[in-house]
Scaffold this motif. Structure first.
Motif, PDB file in Angstrom:
ATOM      1  N   LYS A  12       7.682  26.215  26.405  1.00 28.45           N
ATOM      2  CA  LYS A  12       6.428  25.522  26.108  1.00 28.45           C
ATOM      3  C   LYS A  12       6.327  24.179  26.826  1.00 28.45           C
ATOM      4  O   LYS A  12       5.694  23.243  26.329  1.00 28.45           O
ATOM      5  N   LYS A  13       6.928  24.104  27.999  1.00 27.76           N
ATOM      6  CA  LYS A  13       6.968  22.841  28.740  1.00 27.76           C
ATOM      7  C   LYS A  13       6.285  22.976  30.105  1.00 27.76           C
ATOM      8  O   LYS A  13       5.938  24.065  30.549  1.00 27.76           O
ATOM      9  N   LEU A  14       6.140  21.823  30.757  1.00 26.48           N
ATOM     10  CA  LEU A  14       5.540  21.751  32.086  1.00 26.48           C
ATOM     11  C   LEU A  14       6.615  21.715  33.157  1.00 26.48           C
ATOM     12  O   LEU A  14       7.560  20.921  33.088  1.00 26.48           O
ATOM     13  N   ILE A  15       6.460  22.570  34.159  1.00 23.80           N
ATOM     14  CA  ILE A  15       7.288  22.570  35.363  1.00 23.80           C
ATOM     15  C   ILE A  15       6.393  22.130  36.515  1.00 23.80           C
ATOM     16  O   ILE A  15       5.285  22.644  36.676  1.00 23.80           O
ATOM     17  N   VAL A  16       6.856  21.166  37.291  1.00 22.71           N
ATOM     18  CA  VAL A  16       6.047  20.651  38.397  1.00 22.71           C
ATOM     19  C   VAL A  16       6.584  21.182  39.712  1.00 22.71           C
ATOM     20  O   VAL A  16       7.777  21.058  40.013  1.00 22.71           O
ATOM     21  N   SER A  17       5.701  21.778  40.495  1.00 25.74           N
ATOM     22  CA  SER A  17       6.071  22.308  41.804  1.00 25.74           C
ATOM     23  C   SER A  17       5.946  21.196  42.837  1.00 25.74           C
ATOM     24  O   SER A  17       4.854  20.697  43.100  1.00 25.74           O
ATOM     25  N   VAL A 186       7.125  34.903  30.298  1.00 25.79           N
ATOM     26  CA  VAL A 186       6.056  34.901  31.287  1.00 25.79           C
ATOM     27  C   VAL A 186       5.657  33.453  31.556  1.00 25.79           C
ATOM     28  O   VAL A 186       5.245  32.735  30.641  1.00 25.79           O
ATOM     29  N   PHE A 187       5.799  33.023  32.806  1.00 24.26           N
ATOM     30  CA  PHE A 187       5.379  31.683  33.208  1.00 24.26           C
ATOM     31  C   PHE A 187       3.990  31.782  33.828  1.00 24.26           C
ATOM     32  O   PHE A 187       3.725  32.678  34.628  1.00 24.26           O
ATOM     33  N   ALA A 188       3.121  30.850  33.475  1.00 21.15           N
ATOM     34  CA  ALA A 188       1.797  30.770  34.089  1.00 21.15           C
ATOM     35  C   ALA A 188       1.869  29.877  35.311  1.00 21.15           C
ATOM     36  O   ALA A 188       2.387  28.764  35.247  1.00 21.15           O
ATOM     37  N   GLU A 189       1.350  30.368  36.442  1.00 17.67           N
ATOM     38  CA  GLU A 189       1.371  29.585  37.671  1.00 17.67           C
ATOM     39  C   GLU A 189       0.241  30.043  38.569  1.00 17.67           C
ATOM     40  O   GLU A 189      -0.050  31.229  38.673  1.00 17.67           O
ATOM     41  N   GLY A 190      -0.420  29.078  39.190  1.00 15.22           N
ATOM     42  CA  GLY A 190      -1.469  29.399  40.149  1.00 15.22           C
ATOM     43  C   GLY A 190      -2.840  28.912  39.722  1.00 15.22           C
ATOM     44  O   GLY A 190      -3.388  29.376  38.717  1.00 15.22           O
ATOM     45  N   ALA A 198      -3.639  24.237  31.341  1.00 11.41           N
ATOM     46  CA  ALA A 198      -2.218  24.450  31.085  1.00 11.41           C
ATOM     47  C   ALA A 198      -1.967  24.726  29.609  1.00 11.41           C
ATOM     48  O   ALA A 198      -1.195  25.624  29.244  1.00 11.41           O
ATOM     49  N   LYS A 199      -2.641  23.978  28.764  1.00 11.59           N
ATOM     50  CA  LYS A 199      -2.480  24.172  27.316  1.00 11.59           C
ATOM     51  C   LYS A 199      -2.972  25.547  26.894  1.00 11.59           C
ATOM     52  O   LYS A 199      -2.356  26.206  26.049  1.00 11.59           O
ATOM     53  N   CYS A 206       2.254  32.121  26.907  1.00  8.29           N
ATOM     54  CA  CYS A 206       3.119  31.920  28.064  1.00  8.29           C
ATOM     55  C   CYS A 206       4.302  31.034  27.693  1.00  8.29           C
ATOM     56  O   CYS A 206       4.169  30.102  26.893  1.00  8.29           O
ATOM     57  N   TYR A 207       5.427  31.313  28.287  1.00  4.51           N
ATOM     58  CA  TYR A 207       6.663  30.614  27.951  1.00  4.51           C
ATOM     59  C   TYR A 207       6.663  29.186  28.495  1.00  4.51           C
ATOM     60  O   TYR A 207       7.147  28.254  27.846  1.00  4.51           O
ATOM     61  N   ALA A 208       6.098  29.017  29.680  1.00  2.00           N
ATOM     62  CA  ALA A 208       6.015  27.706  30.324  1.00  2.00           C
ATOM     63  C   ALA A 208       4.883  27.763  31.333  1.00  2.00           C
ATOM     64  O   ALA A 208       4.343  28.828  31.636  1.00  2.00           O
ATOM     65  N   VAL A 209       4.529  26.595  31.860  1.00  4.05           N
ATOM     66  CA  VAL A 209       3.451  26.542  32.846  1.00  4.05           C
ATOM     67  C   VAL A 209       3.924  25.739  34.047  1.00  4.05           C
ATOM     68  O   VAL A 209       4.571  24.702  33.910  1.00  4.05           O
TER      69      VAL A 209
END
Length: 231
Positions: A12-17, A186-190, A198-199, A206-209
């Motif tokens: 439930k956290k944010l990953i930054v690309s 499942v990670f949300a990305e794109g 994101a929320k 989704c597990y993370a975004v």
């Protein structure tokens, strides 16, 4: 940290690309290292990064799990994200906690199938966590069968099956389908441009975004503002 604890730290956290290609103004490992540090200071729980050099520098700057990829073109395949065992070996030497790779149904360079490539990886690096970058629910289901630890919607809209689609279409219908049919995270990305979007992904289950351009590509951010104020 064990693989289980690494995944828990991303729940439930944010990953930054943090990525910049050679033609972009922020290209360079030193810049990406500082970009990752800024993301960590802002509260990010993980980083997604491209190239061995960037990953090594980022890990020197932050104490966050890193999802590593290598984008590389081959003349005989449209697969672009971590396409062969050579990229896997480069990434393993940099030490990312998770390696992400194209998990679409397209053939890899040398006409290698995804199944055979995964077999090679599992034989050589059985403890390495793997993320499947997919474009369809069917690909997500197959990725789970092949032993991926995580699936991500990274390639929605970037394959012939999903050309023109966005993950947010019809209130994130494709994410909902993936969540219904796979049991791994499942990670949300794109194309996730706002905190509200994101929320919403997390609310759906989704597990993370993962957010990239909306945070780390100033040229894209500027363009959206310019287009937004145009009369």
């Amino acid at each position: 940290m064990t693989n289980h604890k690494i995944l828990l730290s991303l729940s439930k956290k944010l990953i930054v690309s943090c990525q910049a290609l050679e033609h972009e103004p922020l290209y360079g490992s030193d810049i990406m290292g500082r970009m990752a540090l800024a993301a960590q200071q802002g509260g990010a729980s993980g980083i997604r990064a491209n190239t061995r050099e960037d990953i090594v520098t980022i890990k020197e700057n932050v104490q966050l799990p890193v999802i590593g990829i290598i984008k590389r073109n081959y003349p005989d395949s449209s697969v672009y994200i971590t396409p062969t065992i050579a990229e896997i070996e480069e990434l393993v030497s940099a030490g990312p906690e998770i390696i992400a790779m194209d998990a679409t149904n397209r053939l890899r360079p040398g006409s290698l199938t995804l199944e055979k490539l995964i077999g090679q990886i599992k034989d050589r690096y059985p403890g390495q966590m793997l993320m499947a970058d997919v474009s369809t629910t069917e690909e997500a289901i197959e990725a789970e069968k092949l032993g991926f630890d995580v699936v991500s919607s990274t390639l929605v809209g970037y394959t012939k099956e999903t050309g023109g689609k966005k993950i947010y279409d019809d209130d994130y219908a494709i994410l909902k389908q993936m969540l219904q049919h796979v049991h791994i995270p499942v990670f949300a990305e794109g194309n996730i441009y706002t905190p509200e979007a994101a929320k919403r992904c997390l609310e759906l289950g989704c597990y993370a975004v993962v957010v990239g351009g909306a945070i780390t590509r100033p040229q894209q951010i500027t363009r959206r503002f310019v287009e937004g104020i145009s009369f």
